[in-house]
Design an enzyme around this catalytic site. Structure first.
Site, PDB file in Angstrom:
ATOM      1  N   LYS A 167     108.662  39.849  33.807  1.00 56.56           N
ATOM      2  CA  LYS A 167     108.669  39.664  32.352  1.00 56.56           C
ATOM      3  C   LYS A 167     110.029  39.240  31.824  1.00 56.56           C
ATOM      4  O   LYS A 167     111.052  39.423  32.472  1.00 56.56           O
ATOM      5  CB  LYS A 167     108.169  40.940  31.660  1.00 56.56           C
ATOM      6  CG  LYS A 167     106.647  41.052  31.783  1.00 56.56           C
ATOM      7  CD  LYS A 167     106.030  42.089  30.897  1.00 56.56           C
ATOM      8  CE  LYS A 167     104.505  41.988  31.056  1.00 56.56           C
ATOM      9  NZ  LYS A 167     103.802  43.089  30.406  1.00 56.56           N
ATOM     10  N   ARG A 207     101.306  47.100  37.686  1.00 52.76           N
ATOM     11  CA  ARG A 207     100.668  45.781  37.632  1.00 52.76           C
ATOM     12  C   ARG A 207     101.704  44.716  37.993  1.00 52.76           C
ATOM     13  O   ARG A 207     102.702  44.565  37.285  1.00 52.76           O
ATOM     14  CB  ARG A 207     100.121  45.564  36.217  1.00 52.76           C
ATOM     15  CG  ARG A 207      99.372  44.261  36.018  1.00 52.76           C
ATOM     16  CD  ARG A 207      98.882  44.155  34.572  1.00 52.76           C
ATOM     17  NE  ARG A 207      98.184  42.923  34.328  1.00 52.76           N
ATOM     18  CZ  ARG A 207      98.768  41.771  34.038  1.00 52.76           C
ATOM     19  NH1 ARG A 207     100.079  41.697  33.959  1.00 52.76           N
ATOM     20  NH2 ARG A 207      98.038  40.687  33.827  1.00 52.76           N
TER      21      ARG A 207
HETATM   22  C1  7PJ Z   1     100.079  43.289  30.757  1.00 52.88           C
HETATM   23  C2  7PJ Z   1      98.696  43.167  30.818  1.00 52.88           C
HETATM   24  C3  7PJ Z   1     100.647  44.597  30.765  1.00 52.88           C
HETATM   25  C4  7PJ Z   1      98.404  45.446  30.903  1.00 52.88           C
HETATM   26  C5  7PJ Z   1      99.597  41.212  30.712  1.00 52.88           C
HETATM   27  C6  7PJ Z   1     102.188  39.323  31.821  1.00 52.88           C
HETATM   28  C7  7PJ Z   1     101.472  39.140  30.548  1.00 52.88           C
HETATM   29  N1  7PJ Z   1      97.859  44.224  30.905  1.00 52.88           N
HETATM   30  N2  7PJ Z   1      98.408  41.845  30.788  1.00 52.88           N
HETATM   31  N3  7PJ Z   1      99.760  45.637  30.846  1.00 52.88           N
HETATM   32  N4  7PJ Z   1     100.621  42.055  30.716  1.00 52.88           N
HETATM   33  N5  7PJ Z   1      97.603  46.523  30.966  1.00 52.88           N
HETATM   34  O1  7PJ Z   1     101.631  39.622  32.869  1.00 52.88           O
HETATM   35  O2  7PJ Z   1     103.418  39.121  31.764  1.00 52.88           O
HETATM   36  O3  7PJ Z   1     101.855  44.829  30.690  1.00 52.88           O
HETATM   37  S1  7PJ Z   1      99.711  39.491  30.598  1.00 52.88           S
END
Ligand code: 7PJ
Length: 272
Positions: free
Chosen positions: A217, A251
């Site tokens: 990020k 994640r």
């Molecule tokens: C997240 C997400 C996060 C959850 C994205 C990226 C943007 N879902 N979907 N948490 N980020 N739960 O991957 O940078 O931080 S999309």
């Protein structure tokens, strides 16, 4: 607790990101066909992934809106193809129709960056009875990074998540299906993100599994001055911190490397 979160050894789970979008900020356009997505899923399986997070809508700042039909067309064939691998599949969406279509073909979890606030989302999860991750976001993806403001970021995010958990319970969604996520980078400055990470353990108070998404990020770019393709080391550093603070699901894009971090974390934990 639902089986997707159950883990005897208390090892954090690794959620691998599989974006099926032409405009995602880091792996956009690399996996937008079924064969490529399948190949990437196989790779992540070998690398030790626990959950695949499949998404057809980019939520990066400024990303274009996607129609229901478009989102379903992107993800359904991929879920159908990938489910033969036997890895639990999460669908990253806010649209109730997409949640339903994904679960119908084999997704077993919903990851919603809008915390089930869109039309029919609460009722749909109550009906489908699948695990769901509720994420905090201030504003909307298009404009959320313009001027994020909080009284007290940790308290404000916690209150929001508490309210959404209540809304879920009132709609008939069992608490055992819910995980929570402070939403790093979603309407937050670098200082907000760092404070949330520092205080991540405060969220354990809610007695729900915490999901942390920090991989590649822009907060890492702000700290290291690295472009998105050179944020692996930064991503691993924050993955380690999130694990130490009690996150249950991490994640990430880089599953193999995060799995090594997890091994080190678990080895150290086994001493205590
Ligand atoms: C997240 C997400 C996060 C959850 C994205 C990226 C943007 N879902 N979907 N948490 N980020 N739960 O991957 O940078 O931080 S999309």
């Amino acid at each position: 607790m639902h089986s997707i979160y159950k883990n005897q050894s208390c090892s954090p789970l690794i959620m691998g990101i599989l974006n099926i979008t032409p405009d995602s900020f880091s792996d956009g356009n690399q996996y937008n066909n079924e064969d490529q997505a399948y190949g990437r899923a196989v790779e992540m399986q070998k690398a030790g992934v626990d959950i695949l997070d499949i998404g057809g809508e980019s939520t990066r700042p400024g990303a274009k809106d996607v129609s229901i039909e478009q989102e379903i067309e992107r993800i359904v064939p991929v879920i159908q193809r990938v489910k033969s691998l036997g890895i639990p599949i999460s669908v990253d969406t806010s649209k109730s129709e997409v949640m339903r279509a994904a679960v119908e073909v084999g997704a077993s979890m919903v990851n919603d960056v809008r915390a089930l606030q869109e039309k029919n989302a609460l009722a749909t999860i109550a009906e489908l009875q699948v695990p769901v991750c509720l994420m905090h976001m201030q504003g909307k993806p298009r404009s959320m990074q313009q001027s994020p403001q909080y009284q007290n970021v940790v308290k404000d995010v916690m209150e929001f998540l508490q309210k959404r958990v209540k809304a879920c319970e009132n709609a008939g969604i069992n608490r055992s299906l819910i995980s929570i996520d402070p939403g790093f980078g979603f309407g937050k400055t670098l200082e907000h993100n760092l404070e949330l990470l520092d205080c991540l353990a405060d969220f354990l108070e809610l007695e729900l599994p915490i999901l942390a998404g920090l991989s590649r990020k822009s907060m890492l770019g702000q700290m290291t001055n690295q472009p998105v393709e050179r944020r692996l080391a930064g991503s691993l550093a924050v993955a380690q911190i999130a694990m130490e603070k009690g996150a249950r699901i991490i994640r990430v894009h880089d599953v193999a490397e995060t799995n090594d971090v997890r091994q080190v974390f678990m080895a150290m934990k086994s001493l205590s």
